[in-house]
Write a protein that holds these residues in place. Sequence first.
Motif, PDB file in Angstrom:
ATOM      1  N   LYS A 141      -5.560   1.330   1.656  1.00 34.42           N
ATOM      2  CA  LYS A 141      -5.487   2.489   0.762  1.00 34.42           C
ATOM      3  C   LYS A 141      -6.854   2.796   0.174  1.00 34.42           C
ATOM      4  O   LYS A 141      -7.460   1.918  -0.457  1.00 34.42           O
ATOM      5  CB  LYS A 141      -4.503   2.228  -0.393  1.00 34.42           C
ATOM      6  N   GLU A 183      -3.155  -3.943   1.076  1.00 36.77           N
ATOM      7  CA  GLU A 183      -1.877  -4.300   0.482  1.00 36.77           C
ATOM      8  C   GLU A 183      -0.939  -4.934   1.492  1.00 36.77           C
ATOM      9  O   GLU A 183      -0.989  -4.614   2.681  1.00 36.77           O
ATOM     10  CB  GLU A 183      -1.221  -2.983   0.017  1.00 36.77           C
ATOM     11  N   GLU A 184      -0.063  -5.742   0.986  1.00 39.73           N
ATOM     12  CA  GLU A 184       1.042  -6.293   1.777  1.00 39.73           C
ATOM     13  C   GLU A 184       1.952  -5.130   2.221  1.00 39.73           C
ATOM     14  O   GLU A 184       2.165  -4.181   1.463  1.00 39.73           O
ATOM     15  CB  GLU A 184       1.807  -7.239   0.833  1.00 39.73           C
ATOM     16  N   LEU A 186       5.388  -3.467   2.783  1.00 44.46           N
ATOM     17  CA  LEU A 186       6.743  -3.647   2.244  1.00 44.46           C
ATOM     18  C   LEU A 186       7.770  -3.077   3.206  1.00 44.46           C
ATOM     19  O   LEU A 186       7.563  -1.994   3.766  1.00 44.46           O
ATOM     20  CB  LEU A 186       6.869  -2.919   0.902  1.00 44.46           C
ATOM     21  N   GLU A 190      12.421   4.268   1.043  1.00 48.82           N
ATOM     22  CA  GLU A 190      11.622   4.860  -0.036  1.00 48.82           C
ATOM     23  C   GLU A 190      12.377   5.899  -0.838  1.00 48.82           C
ATOM     24  O   GLU A 190      13.175   6.656  -0.291  1.00 48.82           O
ATOM     25  CB  GLU A 190      10.386   5.531   0.567  1.00 48.82           C
ATOM     26  N   GLU A 280       3.407   3.590  -5.302  1.00 51.25           N
ATOM     27  CA  GLU A 280       2.310   4.328  -5.944  1.00 51.25           C
ATOM     28  C   GLU A 280       2.795   5.012  -7.204  1.00 51.25           C
ATOM     29  O   GLU A 280       3.985   5.256  -7.372  1.00 51.25           O
ATOM     30  CB  GLU A 280       1.735   5.397  -5.005  1.00 51.25           C
TER      31      GLU A 280
HETATM   32  P1  AMP Z   1       1.057   6.464  -0.841  1.00 47.20           P
HETATM   33  O1  AMP Z   1       0.087   7.596  -0.659  1.00 47.20           O
HETATM   34  O2  AMP Z   1       0.530   5.302  -1.568  1.00 47.20           O
HETATM   35  O3  AMP Z   1       2.394   6.966  -1.315  1.00 47.20           O
HETATM   36  O4  AMP Z   1       1.409   5.961   0.644  1.00 47.20           O
HETATM   37  C1  AMP Z   1       1.845   6.853   1.637  1.00 47.20           C
HETATM   38  C2  AMP Z   1       2.962   6.223   2.428  1.00 47.20           C
HETATM   39  O5  AMP Z   1       2.517   5.036   3.061  1.00 47.20           O
HETATM   40  C3  AMP Z   1       4.141   5.800   1.566  1.00 47.20           C
HETATM   41  O6  AMP Z   1       4.998   6.851   1.267  1.00 47.20           O
HETATM   42  C4  AMP Z   1       4.757   4.730   2.453  1.00 47.20           C
HETATM   43  O7  AMP Z   1       5.529   5.320   3.471  1.00 47.20           O
HETATM   44  C5  AMP Z   1       3.558   4.086   3.088  1.00 47.20           C
HETATM   45  N1  AMP Z   1       3.157   2.894   2.315  1.00 47.20           N
HETATM   46  C6  AMP Z   1       2.279   2.828   1.290  1.00 47.20           C
HETATM   47  N2  AMP Z   1       2.163   1.590   0.818  1.00 47.20           N
HETATM   48  C7  AMP Z   1       2.993   0.815   1.545  1.00 47.20           C
HETATM   49  C8  AMP Z   1       3.321  -0.567   1.552  1.00 47.20           C
HETATM   50  N3  AMP Z   1       2.726  -1.436   0.718  1.00 47.20           N
HETATM   51  N4  AMP Z   1       4.217  -1.000   2.458  1.00 47.20           N
HETATM   52  C9  AMP Z   1       4.791  -0.162   3.332  1.00 47.20           C
HETATM   53  N5  AMP Z   1       4.522   1.157   3.391  1.00 47.20           N
HETATM   54  C10 AMP Z   1       3.631   1.653   2.511  1.00 47.20           C
END
Ligand code: AMP
Length: 416
Positions: A141, A183-184, A186, A190, A280
Amino acid sequence: MKILVLGSGAREHALAVKFAASKRVDEVIVSPGNGGIAQEFVCVELINFEAIADFVRSNGIAMVFVGPEDPLSKGIVDYLQAQEIIAIGPSKLAAQIESSKAFAKDLMKKYQVPTAGYEVFSDYSSAKKYIKEGKYPLVFKADGLAAGKGVVIVNSLAEAEEELIEFMLDNKFGAAGAKLVIEEFLVGWETSIFAFSDGENFVSTIFSMDHKQLEAGDKGPNTGGMGAIAPIIQAEKYKTQIENEIFTPVLKGMKEAGFPFTGVLYCGLMITAEGPKVIEFNCRFGDPETQVILPLLKTDLVEICEAIHEKKVDELELKWKEEFAINIVCAAAGYPGKYEKGKVIEVGDISEDSKVYYAGVKKTQGKLLTNGGRVLGITSLSYDREDLIRKSYSLVDKIFFEGKVIRRDIGLRPQQ
Ligand code: AMP
Ligand code: GLY
């Protein structure tokens, strides 16, 4: 009263419609808005914070609502409030909960909020060493704001090495990627939920669900969001736990840090076998979630904003319609990569209980033209979810522009 909504997307269109539905609102003005919003509301171009403050004063605007994260993270609310203008949204420091993923992760760690394990890296060589021992998949990220696109899932060391070069040496996300959170990964499903916070107290909304990937079955690249559904009944059983173990400690932590969060806090969650974990936080309404949440909200949005401003959120009780809502985004060919612009948009006969919210659209010589990646979204409501899905897709087929891209499975995930 007059309300000024800042922003230019479908979220801001939905905000303007909701504000305009308040008996207490005489006029809603959007800045900058877009050619589609301008068919319904006055849109004005205000080039900087000073121009916004001048406009507010000379037009008797009672309240400014800030839609997107960018002006929030640059301190628009601090700027306007310093001039005694009522502005709804977090301060620049509080907006860090979105503008720095490392900040958000450190805060969660400190207050033991359930989230994925992580490390933060500022230099390439230590990150390179770390990925050699990582358990795959891993999630990369970009620390800073990247329009919802700064997240990459890597499945192997080879993929991780390649991405690391792009993030940290080729600066694929510019300054936003100078710091990298690894990050780990997950496993789960969602959902997301908002909290209206006055810095002391908060009240949370119903759950909704975005569809981030471009293609059906959650395939393809991540986008800003290709559609949403609400409410997510299966998530309701976690609401109290989320309030107690996530919102309460995070908001307390921000207050203790000296910058209480006021405004709309977005919490993106993974419901794992161990329960809900935070993916997030965003410091504002989500897009496209807003386009399903606001049409279901019965409570006056002005009342909510006043409660935030007057620190009376503890007295606020949110009321919701009993229906389901679906929003389907129509995007331009090529999005989220390089996309085409300037295609003529034609909107057929849309039933009265559905609504088109315009995003990447401009109006030239009386014609609506595509002008962005996510062009528009259409929201429909129904008590019957199956019927709603059918209705939503039949309406999407009435929207024409060359290269229109949609996901065909909004609202069809098993958890919904
Ligand atoms: P974010 O912009 O942080 O919402 O990340 C975009 C998308 O990436 C999320 O909606 C998840 O589908 C995926 N994602 C983010 N972090 C993780 C995580 N730690 N484990 C699995 N999928 C993730
Ligand atoms: N839909 C996710 C976001 O607004 O960031």
